[in-house]
Design a protein around this motif. Structure first.
Motif, PDB file in Angstrom:
ATOM      1  N   ASP A  76       0.706  -1.261   0.034  1.00 59.32           N
ATOM      2  CA  ASP A  76       0.049   0.119   0.043  1.00 59.32           C
ATOM      3  C   ASP A  76       0.941   1.221  -0.003  1.00 59.32           C
ATOM      4  OD1 ASP A  76      -2.274  -1.284  -0.284  1.00 59.32           O
ATOM      5  OD2 ASP A  76      -2.684  -1.232   1.949  1.00 59.32           O
ATOM      6  N   MET A  77       2.029   1.285   0.698  1.00 63.42           N
ATOM      7  CA  MET A  77       2.942   2.379   0.821  1.00 63.42           C
ATOM      8  C   MET A  77       3.633   2.530  -0.297  1.00 63.42           C
ATOM      9  SD  MET A  77       2.145   3.780   3.786  1.00 63.42           S
ATOM     10  CE  MET A  77       3.562   5.039   4.064  1.00 63.42           C
ATOM     11  N   LEU A  78       4.013   1.409  -1.045  1.00 64.52           N
ATOM     12  CA  LEU A  78       4.690   1.587  -2.373  1.00 64.52           C
ATOM     13  C   LEU A  78       3.864   2.248  -3.251  1.00 64.52           C
ATOM     14  CD1 LEU A  78       6.641  -1.830  -2.375  1.00 64.52           C
ATOM     15  CD2 LEU A  78       7.806   0.353  -2.378  1.00 64.52           C
ATOM     16  N   GLY A  79       2.430   1.913  -3.222  1.00 63.44           N
ATOM     17  CA  GLY A  79       1.598   2.442  -4.245  1.00 63.44           C
ATOM     18  C   GLY A  79       1.207   3.843  -3.898  1.00 63.44           C
ATOM     19  N   ARG A  80       1.649   4.321  -2.765  1.00 59.00           N
ATOM     20  CA  ARG A  80       1.462   5.999  -2.532  1.00 59.00           C
ATOM     21  C   ARG A  80       2.924   6.639  -2.453  1.00 59.00           C
ATOM     22  NH1 ARG A  80      -1.356   5.505   2.659  1.00 59.00           N
ATOM     23  NH2 ARG A  80      -1.658   3.321   2.268  1.00 59.00           N
ATOM     24  N   ILE A 115       0.641   1.057  -7.669  1.00 61.59           N
ATOM     25  CA  ILE A 115      -0.393   2.131  -7.539  1.00 61.59           C
ATOM     26  C   ILE A 115      -1.738   0.943  -7.979  1.00 61.59           C
ATOM     27  CG2 ILE A 115      -1.676   3.786  -8.719  1.00 61.59           C
ATOM     28  CD1 ILE A 115       1.353   5.232  -9.184  1.00 61.59           C
ATOM     29  N   ALA A 116      -1.784   0.374  -9.074  1.00 62.71           N
ATOM     30  CA  ALA A 116      -2.731  -0.718  -9.482  1.00 62.71           C
ATOM     31  C   ALA A 116      -3.146  -1.569  -8.421  1.00 62.71           C
ATOM     32  CB  ALA A 116      -2.425  -1.515 -10.855  1.00 62.71           C
ATOM     33  N   GLU A 117      -2.165  -2.236  -7.766  1.00 61.75           N
ATOM     34  CA  GLU A 117      -2.381  -3.176  -6.812  1.00 61.75           C
ATOM     35  C   GLU A 117      -2.822  -2.480  -5.429  1.00 61.75           C
ATOM     36  OE1 GLU A 117      -0.011  -6.609  -4.723  1.00 61.75           O
ATOM     37  OE2 GLU A 117       0.612  -6.004  -6.848  1.00 61.75           O
ATOM     38  N   SER A 118      -2.533  -1.302  -4.870  1.00 61.68           N
ATOM     39  CA  SER A 118      -2.980  -0.858  -3.711  1.00 61.68           C
ATOM     40  C   SER A 118      -4.110  -0.300  -3.671  1.00 61.68           C
ATOM     41  CB  SER A 118      -1.890   0.191  -3.275  1.00 61.68           C
ATOM     42  OG  SER A 118      -2.018   1.386  -3.694  1.00 61.68           O
ATOM     43  N   GLY A 119      -5.169  -0.639  -2.798  1.00 64.23           N
ATOM     44  CA  GLY A 119      -6.326  -0.066  -2.564  1.00 64.23           C
ATOM     45  C   GLY A 119      -6.071   1.212  -2.056  1.00 64.23           C
TER      46      GLY A 119
END
Ligand code: SF4
Ligand code: ZN
Ligand code: ZN
Length: 334
Positions: free
Chosen positions: A176-180, A273-277
Protein backbone atom coordinates in the motif's frame (compact mmCIF):
# COMPACT_ATOMS: atom_id res chain seq x y z
CA UNK A 1 38.52 20.34 -8.99
CA UNK A 2 37.09 22.87 -11.47
CA UNK A 3 33.57 24.17 -11.97
CA UNK A 4 31.81 22.36 -14.82
CA UNK A 5 30.40 25.68 -16.08
CA UNK A 6 33.10 28.37 -15.67
CA UNK A 7 36.25 26.29 -14.95
CA UNK A 8 36.96 28.36 -11.83
CA UNK A 9 37.75 26.67 -8.50
CA UNK A 10 34.86 24.35 -7.53
CA UNK A 11 33.47 24.20 -3.98
CA UNK A 12 31.01 21.30 -4.33
CA UNK A 13 31.38 18.06 -6.24
CA UNK A 14 28.45 15.82 -7.14
CA UNK A 15 29.90 12.41 -7.90
CA UNK A 16 26.68 10.89 -9.26
CA UNK A 17 26.55 13.66 -11.90
CA UNK A 18 30.30 13.49 -12.41
CA UNK A 19 30.34 17.27 -11.96
CA UNK A 20 31.67 19.99 -9.66
CA UNK A 21 30.54 23.60 -9.27
CA UNK A 22 31.77 26.95 -7.95
CA UNK A 23 29.49 28.72 -5.45
CA UNK A 24 27.55 30.71 -8.05
CA UNK A 25 26.98 27.79 -10.40
CA UNK A 26 26.15 25.33 -7.61
CA UNK A 27 23.40 27.70 -6.46
CA UNK A 28 22.00 27.95 -9.99
CA UNK A 29 22.35 24.16 -10.36
CA UNK A 30 20.16 23.72 -7.25
CA UNK A 31 17.58 26.18 -8.59
CA UNK A 32 17.55 24.31 -11.91
CA UNK A 33 17.17 20.92 -10.26
CA UNK A 34 14.16 22.12 -8.22
CA UNK A 35 12.61 23.98 -11.19
CA UNK A 36 13.05 20.89 -13.37
CA UNK A 37 11.37 18.66 -10.77
CA UNK A 38 8.43 21.07 -10.37
CA UNK A 39 7.94 21.06 -14.15
CA UNK A 40 8.54 17.36 -14.74
CA UNK A 41 6.00 16.23 -12.13
CA UNK A 42 3.61 19.17 -12.79
CA UNK A 43 3.75 20.08 -9.10
CA UNK A 44 2.36 23.62 -9.19
CA UNK A 45 2.09 26.85 -11.17
CA UNK A 46 3.15 30.42 -10.48
CA UNK A 47 -0.34 31.39 -9.25
CA UNK A 48 -0.75 28.54 -6.71
CA UNK A 49 -0.59 29.39 -3.01
CA UNK A 50 1.98 27.13 -1.36
CA UNK A 51 2.42 26.21 2.29
CA UNK A 52 5.84 24.75 3.12
CA UNK A 53 6.32 22.68 6.26
CA UNK A 54 9.57 23.84 7.87
CA UNK A 55 11.39 22.13 10.71
CA UNK A 56 14.28 24.59 11.11
CA UNK A 57 16.57 22.02 9.47
CA UNK A 58 18.60 22.37 6.28
CA UNK A 59 16.24 20.69 3.81
CA UNK A 60 13.05 22.63 4.45
CA UNK A 61 14.83 25.99 4.87
CA UNK A 62 16.95 25.43 1.73
CA UNK A 63 13.81 24.53 -0.23
CA UNK A 64 11.92 27.56 1.11
CA UNK A 65 14.85 29.72 0.00
CA UNK A 66 14.91 28.17 -3.50
CA UNK A 67 11.14 28.63 -3.94
CA UNK A 68 11.36 32.26 -2.83
CA UNK A 69 14.26 32.80 -5.26
CA UNK A 70 12.15 31.24 -8.02
CA UNK A 71 9.39 33.77 -7.12
CA UNK A 72 6.73 31.38 -5.85
CA UNK A 73 4.03 32.53 -3.43
CA UNK A 74 5.13 30.40 -0.46
CA UNK A 75 4.36 30.71 3.26
CA UNK A 76 6.14 28.68 5.98
CA UNK A 77 4.47 26.50 8.60
CA UNK A 78 6.32 25.49 11.75
CA UNK A 79 4.85 22.95 14.18
CA UNK A 80 6.37 23.03 17.67
CA UNK A 81 6.65 19.38 18.73
CA UNK A 82 7.68 20.20 22.30
CA UNK A 83 10.96 18.24 22.14
CA UNK A 84 12.71 20.23 24.87
CA UNK A 85 15.36 22.77 23.91
CA UNK A 86 15.74 21.14 20.48
CA UNK A 87 12.27 22.41 19.52
CA UNK A 88 13.10 25.83 20.97
CA UNK A 89 16.23 26.13 18.82
CA UNK A 90 14.58 24.79 15.66
CA UNK A 91 11.72 27.26 16.08
CA UNK A 92 14.22 30.12 16.41
CA UNK A 93 15.93 29.00 13.17
CA UNK A 94 12.60 28.99 11.29
CA UNK A 95 11.57 32.39 12.68
CA UNK A 96 14.94 33.97 11.99
CA UNK A 97 14.95 32.64 8.38
CA UNK A 98 11.44 34.09 7.80
CA UNK A 99 12.53 37.45 9.23
CA UNK A 100 15.67 37.73 7.11
CA UNK A 101 13.74 36.81 3.92
CA UNK A 102 10.73 38.93 4.89
CA UNK A 103 8.56 35.83 4.44
CA UNK A 104 5.40 34.86 6.33
CA UNK A 105 5.62 32.02 8.84
CA UNK A 106 2.67 30.38 10.63
CA UNK A 107 3.59 28.81 13.99
CA UNK A 108 1.46 26.31 15.90
CA UNK A 109 2.29 24.02 18.79
CA UNK A 110 1.15 20.49 19.62
CA UNK A 111 0.89 21.37 23.31
CA UNK A 112 -1.45 24.28 22.58
CA UNK A 113 -3.47 22.48 19.92
CA UNK A 114 -3.80 19.09 21.62
CA UNK A 115 -2.37 19.27 25.13
CA UNK A 116 0.67 17.01 24.70
CA UNK A 117 4.21 17.05 23.34
CA UNK A 118 5.92 14.34 21.24
CA UNK A 119 7.92 12.91 24.22
CA UNK A 120 4.74 12.81 26.36
CA UNK A 121 2.77 11.15 23.60
CA UNK A 122 5.46 8.48 23.23
CA UNK A 123 5.36 7.74 26.98
CA UNK A 124 1.57 7.59 27.09
CA UNK A 125 1.15 5.36 24.04
CA UNK A 126 4.26 3.21 24.66
CA UNK A 127 5.30 3.66 21.02
CA UNK A 128 8.53 5.06 19.57
CA UNK A 129 8.43 8.90 19.45
CA UNK A 130 8.78 9.06 15.64
CA UNK A 131 5.56 7.12 15.17
CA UNK A 132 3.33 9.60 17.07
CA UNK A 133 5.40 12.49 15.75
CA UNK A 134 4.86 11.48 12.11
CA UNK A 135 1.13 10.99 12.64
CA UNK A 136 0.73 14.38 14.32
CA UNK A 137 2.81 16.19 11.69
CA UNK A 138 0.79 14.73 8.79
CA UNK A 139 -2.47 15.64 10.53
CA UNK A 140 -1.45 19.17 11.51
CA UNK A 141 0.17 20.02 8.16
CA UNK A 142 -2.98 19.03 6.30
CA UNK A 143 -5.23 20.84 8.80
CA UNK A 144 -3.16 24.03 8.63
CA UNK A 145 -3.12 24.02 4.81
CA UNK A 146 -6.90 23.60 4.64
CA UNK A 147 -7.70 26.09 7.42
CA UNK A 148 -5.36 28.75 6.05
CA UNK A 149 -6.60 28.33 2.46
CA UNK A 150 -3.54 26.90 0.69
CA UNK A 151 -3.76 24.87 -2.53
CA UNK A 152 -0.65 22.81 -1.99
CA UNK A 153 1.50 21.52 0.87
CA UNK A 154 5.23 21.43 0.10
CA UNK A 155 7.66 19.29 2.09
CA UNK A 156 11.45 19.17 2.10
CA UNK A 157 11.85 15.40 1.58
CA UNK A 158 15.08 14.91 -0.35
CA UNK A 159 16.46 12.04 -2.42
CA UNK A 160 17.98 10.35 0.65
CA UNK A 161 14.64 10.48 2.52
CA UNK A 162 12.74 9.01 -0.40
CA UNK A 163 15.25 6.23 -0.99
CA UNK A 164 15.25 5.32 2.72
CA UNK A 165 11.43 5.18 2.72
CA UNK A 166 11.47 3.08 -0.45
CA UNK A 167 14.06 0.73 1.05
CA UNK A 168 11.92 0.28 4.20
CA UNK A 169 8.76 -0.29 2.17
CA UNK A 170 10.51 -2.92 0.06
CA UNK A 171 12.07 -4.65 3.08
CA UNK A 172 8.60 -5.07 4.56
CA UNK A 173 6.79 -5.41 1.22
CA UNK A 174 4.47 -2.67 2.26
CA UNK A 175 2.50 -2.72 -0.97
CA UNK A 176 0.00 0.00 0.00
CA UNK A 177 2.79 2.42 0.91
CA UNK A 178 4.70 1.57 -2.28
CA UNK A 179 1.56 2.46 -4.21
CA UNK A 180 1.50 5.85 -2.54
CA UNK A 181 5.21 6.72 -2.69
CA UNK A 182 5.37 9.49 -5.28
CA UNK A 183 6.74 13.05 -5.57
CA UNK A 184 3.12 14.25 -5.88
CA UNK A 185 0.12 13.03 -3.91
CA UNK A 186 -3.04 14.39 -5.45
CA UNK A 187 -5.68 16.08 -3.32
CA UNK A 188 -8.63 13.98 -2.24
CA UNK A 189 -12.20 15.21 -2.15
CA UNK A 190 -14.93 14.30 0.35
CA UNK A 191 -18.64 14.57 -0.42
CA UNK A 192 -20.40 15.18 -3.67
CA UNK A 193 -21.99 18.06 -5.59
CA UNK A 194 -22.34 21.21 -3.49
CA UNK A 195 -21.09 19.31 -0.39
CA UNK A 196 -17.80 18.39 -2.03
CA UNK A 197 -14.71 19.70 -0.19
CA UNK A 198 -10.97 19.13 -0.34
CA UNK A 199 -10.20 16.70 2.45
CA UNK A 200 -6.54 15.97 1.81
CA UNK A 201 -4.57 18.79 0.28
CA UNK A 202 -2.19 18.14 -2.65
CA UNK A 203 1.32 17.27 -1.38
CA UNK A 204 4.52 17.75 -3.32
CA UNK A 205 8.23 17.08 -2.78
CA UNK A 206 10.34 19.32 -5.04
CA UNK A 207 13.67 18.15 -3.52
CA UNK A 208 13.51 14.55 -4.73
CA UNK A 209 16.35 15.12 -7.20
CA UNK A 210 18.61 16.64 -4.55
CA UNK A 211 20.72 14.64 -2.08
CA UNK A 212 20.92 15.59 1.61
CA UNK A 213 24.58 16.57 1.27
CA UNK A 214 23.63 19.06 -1.44
CA UNK A 215 20.92 20.79 0.62
CA UNK A 216 23.49 21.14 3.42
CA UNK A 217 25.99 22.70 0.98
CA UNK A 218 23.30 25.01 -0.44
CA UNK A 219 22.23 26.16 3.04
CA UNK A 220 25.84 26.85 3.96
CA UNK A 221 26.62 28.78 0.77
CA UNK A 222 23.42 30.81 1.05
CA UNK A 223 24.15 31.68 4.70
CA UNK A 224 21.05 29.91 6.02
CA UNK A 225 21.31 29.48 9.77
CA UNK A 226 19.65 26.07 10.20
CA UNK A 227 19.63 23.76 13.21
CA UNK A 228 22.52 21.37 12.72
CA UNK A 229 21.92 19.02 15.63
CA UNK A 230 19.71 15.99 15.16
CA UNK A 231 16.47 15.50 17.01
CA UNK A 232 17.32 13.79 20.34
CA UNK A 233 14.48 11.31 19.75
CA UNK A 234 15.94 9.98 16.49
CA UNK A 235 17.31 6.89 18.27
CA UNK A 236 15.19 3.92 17.19
CA UNK A 237 14.11 5.65 13.97
CA UNK A 238 14.42 2.85 11.41
CA UNK A 239 14.56 5.25 8.48
CA UNK A 240 17.71 6.74 9.97
CA UNK A 241 19.38 3.30 9.90
CA UNK A 242 18.30 2.68 6.30
CA UNK A 243 19.85 6.02 5.32
CA UNK A 244 23.19 4.99 6.81
CA UNK A 245 23.11 1.68 4.93
CA UNK A 246 22.24 3.31 1.61
CA UNK A 247 24.92 5.97 2.07
CA UNK A 248 27.51 3.16 2.23
CA UNK A 249 26.23 1.79 -1.09
CA UNK A 250 26.26 5.29 -2.63
CA UNK A 251 29.86 5.87 -1.56
CA UNK A 252 30.95 2.64 -3.22
CA UNK A 253 28.87 3.28 -6.32
CA UNK A 254 27.78 6.89 -6.90
CA UNK A 255 24.34 7.13 -8.47
CA UNK A 256 22.84 4.17 -6.59
CA UNK A 257 20.26 6.32 -4.78
CA UNK A 258 19.12 8.11 -7.90
CA UNK A 259 18.93 4.87 -9.87
CA UNK A 260 16.92 3.14 -7.17
CA UNK A 261 14.38 5.96 -6.71
CA UNK A 262 13.86 7.09 -10.29
CA UNK A 263 14.01 3.48 -11.53
CA UNK A 264 11.23 2.68 -9.07
CA UNK A 265 9.11 5.64 -10.23
CA UNK A 266 9.53 4.70 -13.87
CA UNK A 267 9.39 0.92 -13.84
CA UNK A 268 7.73 -0.31 -10.65
CA UNK A 269 5.50 2.37 -9.09
CA UNK A 270 2.63 2.03 -11.63
CA UNK A 271 2.27 -1.66 -10.75
CA UNK A 272 1.98 -0.89 -7.04
CA UNK A 273 -0.49 1.93 -7.67
CA UNK A 274 -2.70 -0.58 -9.49
CA UNK A 275 -2.41 -3.09 -6.64
CA UNK A 276 -2.84 -0.85 -3.60
CA UNK A 277 -6.42 -0.08 -2.59
CA UNK A 278 -7.10 3.56 -1.75
CA UNK A 279 -10.04 2.82 0.55
CA UNK A 280 -13.11 5.00 0.83
CA UNK A 281 -12.50 8.45 2.33
CA UNK A 282 -15.03 9.28 5.08
CA UNK A 283 -15.32 12.00 7.74
CA UNK A 284 -13.99 11.31 11.23
CA UNK A 285 -16.99 11.55 13.58
CA UNK A 286 -14.93 13.51 16.13
CA UNK A 287 -12.80 16.05 14.23
CA UNK A 288 -14.29 15.97 10.69
CA UNK A 289 -10.87 15.21 9.26
CA UNK A 290 -10.78 12.75 6.39
CA UNK A 291 -9.97 9.16 7.15
CA UNK A 292 -10.03 5.93 5.21
CA UNK A 293 -12.82 3.44 5.85
CA UNK A 294 -12.15 -0.04 4.57
CA UNK A 295 -15.41 -1.51 5.87
CA UNK A 296 -17.97 -1.07 8.69
CA UNK A 297 -20.28 1.78 9.58
CA UNK A 298 -19.06 5.09 8.10
CA UNK A 299 -20.76 7.27 10.75
CA UNK A 300 -18.84 5.52 13.55
CA UNK A 301 -15.36 5.96 12.12
CA UNK A 302 -12.67 7.73 14.15
CA UNK A 303 -9.48 8.79 12.36
CA UNK A 304 -6.13 7.34 13.48
CA UNK A 305 -5.17 10.71 14.93
CA UNK A 306 -8.28 10.88 17.16
CA UNK A 307 -7.92 7.25 18.24
CA UNK A 308 -4.28 7.84 19.22
CA UNK A 309 -5.10 11.07 21.02
CA UNK A 310 -8.00 9.40 22.90
CA UNK A 311 -5.74 6.53 23.92
CA UNK A 312 -3.02 8.89 25.17
CA UNK A 313 -5.37 11.13 27.14
CA UNK A 314 -7.12 8.08 28.68
CA UNK A 315 -3.76 6.72 29.81
CA UNK A 316 -2.94 10.09 31.36
CA UNK A 317 -6.26 10.14 33.29
CA UNK A 318 -5.74 6.53 34.44
CA UNK A 319 -2.27 7.35 35.72
CA UNK A 320 -3.48 10.45 37.52
CA UNK A 321 -6.21 8.45 39.31
CA UNK A 322 -3.76 5.84 40.71
CA UNK A 323 -2.87 7.04 44.23
CA UNK A 324 0.83 7.63 44.70
CA UNK A 325 2.54 5.35 47.24
CA UNK A 326 2.32 6.59 50.81
CA UNK A 327 5.56 8.23 51.95
CA UNK A 328 6.95 8.44 55.44
CA UNK A 329 5.69 11.59 57.14
CA UNK A 330 2.45 11.80 55.12
CA UNK A 331 -0.48 13.06 57.18
CA UNK A 332 -4.11 12.03 56.71
CA UNK A 333 -6.18 15.10 56.05
CA UNK A 334 -9.53 13.31 55.65
FE1 SF4 B 1 9.83 13.58 15.11
FE2 SF4 B 1 11.35 11.37 15.13
FE3 SF4 B 1 11.91 13.38 13.45
FE4 SF4 B 1 12.32 13.69 16.07
S1 SF4 B 1 13.37 12.23 14.72
S2 SF4 B 1 11.35 15.16 14.70
S3 SF4 B 1 10.61 12.51 16.93
S4 SF4 B 1 10.06 12.09 13.44
ZN1 ZN C 1 31.32 28.25 -11.98
ZN1 ZN D 1 -10.45 12.63 13.92
Amino acid sequence: MKCKVCRQHAVVDIRRHNAAFCQEHFISHMHNQVARTIKEFKMFDADDRLLIAVSGGKDSLALWDVLLELDYDVVGFYLDLGIGSYSGRSKEAAISFAETRNAKLIVRSLAEEHGYTVPELAKLTGRVPCSGCGLNKRYEFNRAALEEGFDILVTGHNLDDEVATLFGNVLHWNVDMLGRQAPVLEERILGEGTDARVALVRKVKPLVRVAERETAAYALLRGIDYIVEECPMVEGNTQHRYKEAITLLEEASPGTKQQMYFGFLKRAAPRFIAESGEGRLVTCKRCSAPTVAWDGNDSEVLCTFCRTKDHALRRRTDRASIPSPRREGDVDTA
